[in-house]
Design an enzyme around this catalytic site. Sequence first.
Site, PDB file in Angstrom:
ATOM      1  N   GLY A  14       0.741  -1.317  -0.010  1.00  0.00           N
ATOM      2  CA  GLY A  14       0.008   0.266  -0.076  1.00  0.00           C
ATOM      3  C   GLY A  14       0.907   1.466  -0.090  1.00  0.00           C
ATOM      4  N   MET A  92      -3.635  -7.223  -7.292  1.00  0.00           N
ATOM      5  CA  MET A  92      -2.645  -8.284  -7.895  1.00  0.00           C
ATOM      6  C   MET A  92      -3.880  -9.167  -8.394  1.00  0.00           C
ATOM      7  SD  MET A  92      -0.014  -6.866  -7.554  1.00  0.00           S
ATOM      8  CE  MET A  92       1.317  -8.292  -8.154  1.00  0.00           C
ATOM      9  N   ASN A 109      -4.589   2.139 -13.398  1.00  0.00           N
ATOM     10  CA  ASN A 109      -3.486   0.966 -12.788  1.00  0.00           C
ATOM     11  C   ASN A 109      -2.342   1.514 -13.066  1.00  0.00           C
ATOM     12  OD1 ASN A 109      -2.694  -1.538 -11.836  1.00  0.00           O
ATOM     13  ND2 ASN A 109      -2.183  -2.026 -13.864  1.00  0.00           N
ATOM     14  N   HIS A 111       1.326   0.256 -13.060  1.00  0.00           N
ATOM     15  CA  HIS A 111       2.269  -1.001 -13.271  1.00  0.00           C
ATOM     16  C   HIS A 111       3.813  -0.584 -13.563  1.00  0.00           C
ATOM     17  CE1 HIS A 111       2.565  -4.926 -14.778  1.00  0.00           C
ATOM     18  NE2 HIS A 111       3.575  -4.233 -15.995  1.00  0.00           N
ATOM     19  N   SER A 138       4.283   2.850 -15.517  1.00  0.00           N
ATOM     20  CA  SER A 138       3.287   3.388 -16.399  1.00  0.00           C
ATOM     21  C   SER A 138       1.964   3.456 -15.509  1.00  0.00           C
ATOM     22  CB  SER A 138       2.978   2.371 -17.581  1.00  0.00           C
ATOM     23  OG  SER A 138       4.229   2.072 -18.470  1.00  0.00           O
ATOM     24  N   THR A 143      -8.366  -1.725 -19.387  1.00  0.00           N
ATOM     25  CA  THR A 143      -9.220  -2.299 -20.205  1.00  0.00           C
ATOM     26  C   THR A 143      -9.296  -3.628 -20.060  1.00  0.00           C
ATOM     27  OG1 THR A 143      -7.428  -2.456 -22.082  1.00  0.00           O
ATOM     28  CG2 THR A 143      -8.878  -0.717 -22.106  1.00  0.00           C
ATOM     29  N   GLU A 145      -7.578  -6.231 -21.322  1.00  0.00           N
ATOM     30  CA  GLU A 145      -6.508  -6.754 -21.632  1.00  0.00           C
ATOM     31  C   GLU A 145      -5.735  -6.584 -20.540  1.00  0.00           C
ATOM     32  OE1 GLU A 145      -2.772  -6.577 -24.828  1.00  0.00           O
ATOM     33  OE2 GLU A 145      -4.591  -5.372 -25.115  1.00  0.00           O
ATOM     34  N   ASP A 147      -2.867  -5.037 -18.109  1.00  0.00           N
ATOM     35  CA  ASP A 147      -1.862  -4.027 -18.084  1.00  0.00           C
ATOM     36  C   ASP A 147      -1.683  -3.551 -19.770  1.00  0.00           C
ATOM     37  OD1 ASP A 147      -1.167  -4.433 -15.428  1.00  0.00           O
ATOM     38  OD2 ASP A 147      -0.044  -6.260 -16.086  1.00  0.00           O
TER      39      ASP A 147
HETATM   40  C1  GRF Z   1       3.951  -1.266  -7.240  1.00  0.00           C
HETATM   41  O1  GRF Z   1       5.127  -1.557  -7.798  1.00  0.00           O
HETATM   42  C2  GRF Z   1       3.036  -1.146  -8.500  1.00  0.00           C
HETATM   43  O2  GRF Z   1       3.365  -0.638  -9.715  1.00  0.00           O
HETATM   44  C3  GRF Z   1       2.527  -2.645  -8.722  1.00  0.00           C
HETATM   45  O3  GRF Z   1       2.385  -3.220  -7.393  1.00  0.00           O
HETATM   46  C4  GRF Z   1       3.205  -2.593  -6.437  1.00  0.00           C
HETATM   47  C5  GRF Z   1       2.498  -2.279  -5.504  1.00  0.00           C
HETATM   48  O4  GRF Z   1       3.302  -1.458  -4.546  1.00  0.00           O
HETATM   49  N1  GRF Z   1       1.219  -2.827  -9.547  1.00  0.00           N
HETATM   50  P1  GRF Z   1       2.340  -0.859  -3.238  1.00  0.00           P
HETATM   51  O5  GRF Z   1       1.475  -1.998  -2.696  1.00  0.00           O
HETATM   52  O6  GRF Z   1       1.746   0.241  -3.704  1.00  0.00           O
HETATM   53  O7  GRF Z   1       3.373  -0.534  -2.216  1.00  0.00           O
END
Ligand code: GRF
Length: 219
Positions: A14, A92, A109, A111, A138, A143, A145, A147
């Site tokens: 988080g 996730m 999102n 990523h 990014s 959408t 698909e 990421d």
């Molecule tokens: C980050 O690297 C984010 O880009 C990816 O998951 C990680 C989450 O980290 N989707 P956090 O839970 O915000 O510390």
Amino acid sequence: MARFSLVVLCSGRGSNLQALIDASHSGTLPADVVAVCSDRPDCAALARARDAGIAVRAMRPRDFVDRAAFDRALFAEAAQFAPDLIVLAGFMRILDPAVVGQWRGRMINIHPSLLPKYPGLRTHERALDAGDAEHGASVHFVTAELDGGPVIAQVALPVLADDTPASLAARLLPLEHRLLVATTRLIVDGDIVLDGDHVVRNGRPLPAPLRLHADGELG
Ligand code: GRF
């Protein structure tokens, strides 16, 4: 006028959620995190939300018959808060296309790769294995698909000769926080929208994703 409202979905640590909360409190982001929803009731992100006095909702995927049922239930909870935008920040899970469709243009999102490179997991390791000179993160509209939605903005950093997946992730994380806050701010301000498959900034399709510069501006 009511402040722009965000619901954030998280599964883990988080830290990106915390960046949004801090920016909301400091005034950098003129928006409120009104709820945090999770598929992991024990995750640190929910503790951060509770500490900040933010409503939390959590449910376990195993308590539902399938992905679609879980996503319907989780997004129904999110919808109760009538958010202007849903932010996936370390959430996730692959989403059911039905919920993605309902929130199209209203869900982003973050990523940890320079999309379209390395959708999915182990992005830092894959960038190193490929010998990439730069890596990054990014923020994109979500959408169906994985990421794969239109990218709004990116931040890049050089890969160093002695980098490991862990060192690369650690250097990238603070940049992710700034990227997520700055990109969310553009949406809050009404400067960025999704039009069909195109990210539009102030009425014009973006020819390429915005880049976060050292001064914190996106351009
Ligand atoms: C980050 O690297 C984010 O880009 C990816 O998951 C990680 C989450 O980290 N989707 P956090 O839970 O915000 O510390």
